[in-house]
Design a protein around this motif. Structure first.
Motif, PDB file in Angstrom:
ATOM      1  N   HIS D 151       0.879  -1.165   0.000  1.00 20.55           N
ATOM      2  CA  HIS D 151       0.000   0.000   0.000  1.00 20.55           C
ATOM      3  C   HIS D 151       0.917   1.214   0.000  1.00 20.55           C
ATOM      4  O   HIS D 151       1.661   1.446   0.965  1.00 20.55           O
ATOM      5  CB  HIS D 151      -0.894  -0.022   1.249  1.00 20.55           C
ATOM      6  CG  HIS D 151      -1.800   1.161   1.352  1.00 20.55           C
ATOM      7  ND1 HIS D 151      -2.946   1.292   0.607  1.00 20.55           N
ATOM      8  CD2 HIS D 151      -1.728   2.276   2.119  1.00 20.55           C
ATOM      9  CE1 HIS D 151      -3.545   2.434   0.915  1.00 20.55           C
ATOM     10  NE2 HIS D 151      -2.823   3.039   1.823  1.00 20.55           N
ATOM     11  N   ALA D 152       0.901   1.971  -1.089  1.00 22.34           N
ATOM     12  CA  ALA D 152       1.754   3.161  -1.183  1.00 22.34           C
ATOM     13  C   ALA D 152       1.199   4.206  -0.228  1.00 22.34           C
ATOM     14  O   ALA D 152       0.076   4.673  -0.415  1.00 22.34           O
ATOM     15  CB  ALA D 152       1.781   3.671  -2.612  1.00 22.34           C
ATOM     16  N   ILE D 153       1.957   4.565   0.789  1.00 24.10           N
ATOM     17  CA  ILE D 153       1.385   5.387   1.857  1.00 24.10           C
ATOM     18  C   ILE D 153       1.855   6.832   1.839  1.00 24.10           C
ATOM     19  O   ILE D 153       1.092   7.739   2.176  1.00 24.10           O
ATOM     20  CB  ILE D 153       1.635   4.742   3.250  1.00 24.10           C
ATOM     21  CG1 ILE D 153       0.722   5.343   4.313  1.00 24.10           C
ATOM     22  CG2 ILE D 153       3.081   4.836   3.689  1.00 24.10           C
ATOM     23  CD1 ILE D 153      -0.724   4.992   4.145  1.00 24.10           C
ATOM     24  N   ALA D 154       3.081   7.094   1.397  1.00 25.04           N
ATOM     25  CA  ALA D 154       3.537   8.484   1.468  1.00 25.04           C
ATOM     26  C   ALA D 154       4.809   8.697   0.676  1.00 25.04           C
ATOM     27  O   ALA D 154       5.632   7.796   0.550  1.00 25.04           O
ATOM     28  CB  ALA D 154       3.786   8.891   2.912  1.00 25.04           C
ATOM     29  N   ALA D 155       4.952   9.913   0.170  1.00 28.33           N
ATOM     30  CA  ALA D 155       6.167  10.319  -0.530  1.00 28.33           C
ATOM     31  C   ALA D 155       6.890  11.360   0.319  1.00 28.33           C
ATOM     32  O   ALA D 155       6.280  12.030   1.155  1.00 28.33           O
ATOM     33  CB  ALA D 155       5.812  10.902  -1.886  1.00 28.33           C
ATOM     34  N   GLY D 156       8.199  11.475   0.101  1.00 27.46           N
ATOM     35  CA  GLY D 156       8.943  12.544   0.750  1.00 27.46           C
ATOM     36  C   GLY D 156       9.282  12.319   2.210  1.00 27.46           C
ATOM     37  O   GLY D 156       9.693  13.244   2.909  1.00 27.46           O
ATOM     38  N   GLU D 157       9.126  11.093   2.692  1.00 26.93           N
ATOM     39  CA  GLU D 157       9.469  10.788   4.085  1.00 26.93           C
ATOM     40  C   GLU D 157      10.813  10.074   4.146  1.00 26.93           C
ATOM     41  O   GLU D 157      11.199   9.389   3.206  1.00 26.93           O
ATOM     42  CB  GLU D 157       8.425   9.831   4.684  1.00 26.93           C
ATOM     43  CG  GLU D 157       7.065  10.431   4.925  1.00 26.93           C
ATOM     44  CD  GLU D 157       6.159   9.431   5.635  1.00 26.93           C
ATOM     45  OE1 GLU D 157       6.513   8.235   5.703  1.00 26.93           O
ATOM     46  OE2 GLU D 157       5.096   9.839   6.124  1.00 26.93           O
ATOM     47  N   PRO D 158      11.522  10.190   5.275  1.00 27.59           N
ATOM     48  CA  PRO D 158      12.689   9.314   5.471  1.00 27.59           C
ATOM     49  C   PRO D 158      12.216   7.864   5.468  1.00 27.59           C
ATOM     50  O   PRO D 158      11.161   7.551   6.032  1.00 27.59           O
ATOM     51  CB  PRO D 158      13.208   9.718   6.849  1.00 27.59           C
ATOM     52  CG  PRO D 158      12.669  11.105   7.082  1.00 27.59           C
ATOM     53  CD  PRO D 158      11.330  11.119   6.395  1.00 27.59           C
ATOM     54  N   ILE D 159      12.985   6.998   4.838  1.00 28.08           N
ATOM     55  CA  ILE D 159      12.604   5.597   4.709  1.00 28.08           C
ATOM     56  C   ILE D 159      13.797   4.683   4.984  1.00 28.08           C
ATOM     57  O   ILE D 159      14.933   5.143   5.139  1.00 28.08           O
ATOM     58  CB  ILE D 159      12.081   5.277   3.289  1.00 28.08           C
ATOM     59  CG1 ILE D 159      13.167   5.594   2.238  1.00 28.08           C
ATOM     60  CG2 ILE D 159      10.797   6.022   2.986  1.00 28.08           C
ATOM     61  CD1 ILE D 159      12.825   5.163   0.826  1.00 28.08           C
ATOM     62  N   ALA D 160      13.507   3.371   5.004  1.00 33.02           N
ATOM     63  CA  ALA D 160      14.545   2.344   4.959  1.00 33.02           C
ATOM     64  C   ALA D 160      14.547   1.762   3.559  1.00 33.02           C
ATOM     65  O   ALA D 160      13.486   1.564   2.970  1.00 33.02           O
ATOM     66  CB  ALA D 160      14.243   1.250   5.972  1.00 33.02           C
ATOM     67  N   CYS D 161      15.731   1.478   3.025  1.00 33.75           N
ATOM     68  CA  CYS D 161      15.817   0.766   1.748  1.00 33.75           C
ATOM     69  C   CYS D 161      17.082  -0.090   1.777  1.00 33.75           C
ATOM     70  O   CYS D 161      18.186   0.437   1.985  1.00 33.75           O
ATOM     71  CB  CYS D 161      15.817   1.728   0.559  1.00 33.75           C
ATOM     72  SG  CYS D 161      15.704   0.867  -1.045  1.00 33.75           S
ATOM     73  N   GLY D 162      16.927  -1.373   1.624  1.00 28.22           N
ATOM     74  CA  GLY D 162      18.095  -2.265   1.668  1.00 28.22           C
ATOM     75  C   GLY D 162      18.821  -2.182   2.997  1.00 28.22           C
ATOM     76  O   GLY D 162      20.037  -2.366   3.055  1.00 28.22           O
ATOM     77  N   GLY D 163      18.084  -1.886   4.083  1.00 27.16           N
ATOM     78  CA  GLY D 163      18.677  -1.843   5.413  1.00 27.16           C
ATOM     79  C   GLY D 163      19.390  -0.548   5.741  1.00 27.16           C
ATOM     80  O   GLY D 163      20.035  -0.431   6.783  1.00 27.16           O
ATOM     81  N   VAL D 164      19.287   0.465   4.875  1.00 32.34           N
ATOM     82  CA  VAL D 164      19.968   1.746   5.068  1.00 32.34           C
ATOM     83  C   VAL D 164      18.916   2.851   5.204  1.00 32.34           C
ATOM     84  O   VAL D 164      17.882   2.796   4.537  1.00 32.34           O
ATOM     85  CB  VAL D 164      20.890   2.046   3.867  1.00 32.34           C
ATOM     86  CG1 VAL D 164      21.585   3.391   4.012  1.00 32.34           C
ATOM     87  CG2 VAL D 164      21.913   0.930   3.692  1.00 32.34           C
ATOM     88  N   ALA D 165      19.168   3.832   6.058  1.00 34.07           N
ATOM     89  CA  ALA D 165      18.287   4.993   6.159  1.00 34.07           C
ATOM     90  C   ALA D 165      18.471   5.871   4.929  1.00 34.07           C
ATOM     91  O   ALA D 165      19.599   6.154   4.531  1.00 34.07           O
ATOM     92  CB  ALA D 165      18.620   5.795   7.420  1.00 34.07           C
ATOM     93  N   VAL D 166      17.346   6.296   4.336  1.00 30.07           N
ATOM     94  CA  VAL D 166      17.406   7.230   3.208  1.00 30.07           C
ATOM     95  C   VAL D 166      16.499   8.416   3.521  1.00 30.07           C
ATOM     96  O   VAL D 166      15.284   8.256   3.662  1.00 30.07           O
ATOM     97  CB  VAL D 166      16.950   6.564   1.891  1.00 30.07           C
ATOM     98  CG1 VAL D 166      17.052   7.559   0.730  1.00 30.07           C
ATOM     99  CG2 VAL D 166      17.758   5.316   1.599  1.00 30.07           C
ATOM    100  N   PHE D 167      17.090   9.606   3.620  1.00 28.41           N
ATOM    101  CA  PHE D 167      16.329  10.839   3.822  1.00 28.41           C
ATOM    102  C   PHE D 167      16.156  11.512   2.453  1.00 28.41           C
ATOM    103  O   PHE D 167      17.061  11.433   1.617  1.00 28.41           O
ATOM    104  CB  PHE D 167      17.064  11.785   4.766  1.00 28.41           C
ATOM    105  CG  PHE D 167      17.146  11.304   6.185  1.00 28.41           C
ATOM    106  CD1 PHE D 167      16.277  11.796   7.157  1.00 28.41           C
ATOM    107  CD2 PHE D 167      18.087  10.348   6.573  1.00 28.41           C
ATOM    108  CE1 PHE D 167      16.347  11.356   8.474  1.00 28.41           C
ATOM    109  CE2 PHE D 167      18.158   9.887   7.890  1.00 28.41           C
ATOM    110  CZ  PHE D 167      17.280  10.398   8.828  1.00 28.41           C
TER     111      PHE D 167
END
Lengths: 233, 233, 233, 233, 233, 233
Positions: D151-167
């Motif tokens: 469920h696509a919930i939000a854009a433009g937020e800090p996320i996790a991807c491949g175990g790394v924080a992405v801001f």
């Protein structure tokens, strides 16, 4: 470098939670074993220097029930030579399908005055082994004997256990959360700082249980610290 | 949409097994958290609306023991603002090597009247935290502090926990099997249907224990339903 | 080939640890189920011949709550036809997110005189199911009903469970460590050898607890064996 | 803070291997995505600022093929508003069984001047999507549409991807090894240091290929550095 | 015991598929590395004796970019002392998130006449490293340097790699399927038997491609063997 | 129910991405195999009815190289009796450490006119097997023979493969993304709808490549559909 009795005593009264916090303050992020839990009766803590044993995968021509009889078998030799107060830590490569050891070896380690047993694999006759009096940390029960998948290759080497580096002589501390590994050179300092933190946190825990908000209490502000020092004094 | 007191009461008397069955009947197949178990004393059930907290992976320059002191730290702020009767649900990305929270925070949540704590990661000082009175569901014990691998990024957002979507305000129910998530719009209806099913199944369970075969009993045929209605009546 | 009562009796007094050792001596390295643990009250052992049930992944048009009502549903039929003294073993493909069965089915198996239940998946209403009197081995609690991810396809077929081959009629033994599978043709011989080994190891365990070193004791040398035979008289 | 053109240019000529080394020197140990590989034709590098998109698990009543039509659907909206030169990074929670996006969206991102696409889940029509001209990093091919589990919930937020924080705004660099994430405040400095290291290592690689031993060459001693400076000069 | 040139030559012409079959005939079931694939250009085979290197988890105070400069660093020392014709096998504990080595070290191994490189972890600058001419087997690309998660502890010890025991001097054979490990004492015999089997199977493969049924052909009956001998003769 | 030639033809021109979308529209969420990839040369598609083969774990007394010689061995028998146009699908329980089959069997399947081979385990001599002309889908290369860990137990049964239920006669479609399973009763309808969707999406893909925004194009609004129909007409 032998573990000072005072340090041993302090470590008995600190939690692994507090110790990992102290280690993080010193830049260490990988000190708590993954997948390793206590199986002895609740409440027993474990403190001791690491004696290490390393397994590699079994090979059918080398590993059979008969191999266990030799006086040179590293597993048996390590147990018969472990000094009192040490913790036997075994590198099982996270293999949970067979035992790293069993109840009779737990009894022998206890009789020899060992401080505990730790492996990142299974233990057989686990309920019995967990009741002999020795602190016992592992990944769970596994009936098959170690030779089914392990070849005991060497004692006294640096190893991996639960994803953490363990050097012989490292200080191993276990409580109901699990097992933490401390380099000996840091043991005195970390134990002292952890004991102090633990004493303060016991106070903060009571404060919070009594209804204090986290802000100002955990972490404590000056007013809280003053109350703490007053009570402690 | 506040959770009706009657619904809350019905949910307290239903199992997560029954609730997942009711949800499946309504086309929902992904409502039960994976890898999340109860650690508080047996028997305690949990019902409440979700307050959410989201972690992302830690970054060394942002996450240290010191970061926890700020009043703006989302973890601390969420706990200090949670309304009574809500369950704090934390998205730990299934990370079991560090704690999502610890015993002092459990005590504070309990003191504030929270209905429970749920995370798909570890909890530190788990034995102590599980004894403060708060229903506590997590993936197991993990001593290292959350900043070792987590950066608390935001409260009140939709999150993932145990592989299930959790929106703030979702109805969270926990029993000895684990944790189920219900959309609020379905809560009243599902609670009523589940309570009825539960009441019937208690009867069927007794019938089966008394020797009745599954056929005709579970699921019940007309004769069994008649006996049930007679007894119930 | 029915399981001899004497063999059944011997197996009740042997551990799965000893049985895996005996099997290894006969060249069998894959006999102990992975990820399958006991959930009934401590101490209960399980011995019986395997009745098998095989699940494949669910398909939305075939698997719904309604599918469970049919008398031809393989899960229900297997339970209603299982002979006394047999253990129902279910191939759940290691799927831990849903239940392989639940408390009412445990009660029915117990009422029918089954010797136990084993699956490499979850069980719902696990605490209740574990208390009906039936030895119960599984991978943990999971509330969702089996139709959420399973389609019961057939009974009486050879299956995989916990990574081990299970043929109908195989001898299934469970203790606090877990579950071992024995081919029927080996059951008498392995049971006898295991009982003997167990008797000896009980003696050795006492010796070691009393302070004897491993060398000469475990495995035993001639002197130890002489003491054992003397005591055994 | 926009990414300086000079930094972008330097980063195009550095490897992720060199960048992770530079980050480790600055105390960052978790900057390289796990399980994320390039699928576009060999040789293409990727540099750009992160635009982020976050998925949570799907819920059957919210997520269907029809949900994708809305102009407010976060996935579609993000793509239609991404500025040229940015990399779309999607948090798929490591879910490899369904697609995070597909070929048509790759084509649209390319047409809009995006610098690349990264997700820690699958991509559908992967071979086609990988050929539209856009650098594409993911966990592999997966045909099912994202609404099957996301469920696509939000854009433009800090996320996790491949175990790394992405801001949002983090600098994303990809080469044939995979994807590294750099905090913008470090981008200029790390890019410069990495380019210098890369230039030196190209020289050392030639030296080693020509027969020089590691000692004195890699890492280089003064004599090697002198040769390097002479050649570079 | 040096690997005979004739055996080396035979092994170059046999597949790992055939070698594992021959090993199974001799009772060895665990000889093929799990999760280790070739990355050099297709077609290149690898045969050589194992030189071993063992990593344990990194510790922040011991492992930094600077540690790699020492002439005593086991990784660097092993590479600078490896005899021609040997294969460097590294125990990375299956850690795929960081590199076990990189392109410059591949170039140095190639320059020294090594026969190949094998690790059960990642390799950095993988595309470059795979093109220097050295057979290269690993778990995939990973940019971060080994010190991010590894501490090189010792060379020349028995190790685990890809779940298989590797003793120094073991014969390592790699083809497009992966890597097999042979005890030196069996190398001549297994190589001869495998070459013979391979020769026969090449013939059978042609027969089957030409339309022969499996029965009578694979495995071959007397008539097929007669045709084979006639052709071979 | 034989697969209509027209349906077979339509399915050859549709992608698994489109087919999973069509299946989701009909309520099917679990139709795409996990961890199963194509290994034959790029571009080859696969369409055919499933012939099934089921493996359970090997048992040392039943499974040896010799077992493969029997005409009753289910693997060999299945291959020698597979009708032209069918796809052999093998349930390997996701076991990637050994082969489910090898190159000679691929050649025989191709010679018999089979439409493809699918297993959720390894394949040995994979490069050779992938070049015989048969579409080949599996989890990767694995040299050890199937008897090392598998016991071929039965053909023609419903099985699990890649986490999906496969019944004999199910329609199996493979492309470069992977493998989808369709119930025969839906094949005609789904193939027709998918072909139509595919045709439209090819148009939309061109539109998007030419610069059209997603909104109005993907999914298409009336204007886009009108353009599509005009062009198609």
């Amino acid at each position: 470098m032998a573990l000072a009795e005072k340090t041993r005593e302090l470590l008995r009264r600190t939690s692994t939670a507090t110790l990992t916090t102290q280690m993080l303050k010193r830049g260490f992020r990988n000190v708590f074993m993954e997948g390793v839990r206590p199986f002895h009766p609740a409440g027993g803590v474990m403190v001791g220097e690491a004696a290490t044993l390393r397994y590699i995968p079994a090979r059918e021509d080398l590993d059979s029930i008969e191999s266990l009889g030799s006086r040179e078998h590293p597993q048996r030799k390590t147990i018969e030579t472990i000094p009192p107060g040490q913790v036997l830590v075994v590198d099982c490569r996270g293999e949970t399908r067979v035992a790293g050891a069993g109840a009779i070896l737990m009894a022998r380690l206890f009789a020899r005055g060992a401080a505990g047993f730790v492996c990142d694999g299974g233990v057989r006759d686990l309920a019995t082994g967990a009741s002999v009096g020795l602190p016992l940390y592992c990944a769970g029960a596994a009936a098959p004997p170690n030779v089914m998948r392990h070849h005991a290759i060497a004692a006294g080497e640096p190893i991996a256990c639960g994803g953490v580096a363990v050097f012989p002589g490292d200080v191993i501390v276990g409580d109901s959360d699990g097992v933490v590994v401390l380099p000996p050179k840091l043991a005195d300092e970390v134990a002292a700082a952890a004991a102090e933190q633990e004493h303060l946190e016991d106070f903060l825990f009571e404060e919070v249980k009594a209804g204090k908000p986290l802000f100002g209490t955990y972490p404590p502000d000056e007013a809280t610290l003053a109350r703490y020092r007053a009570k402690k004094g």
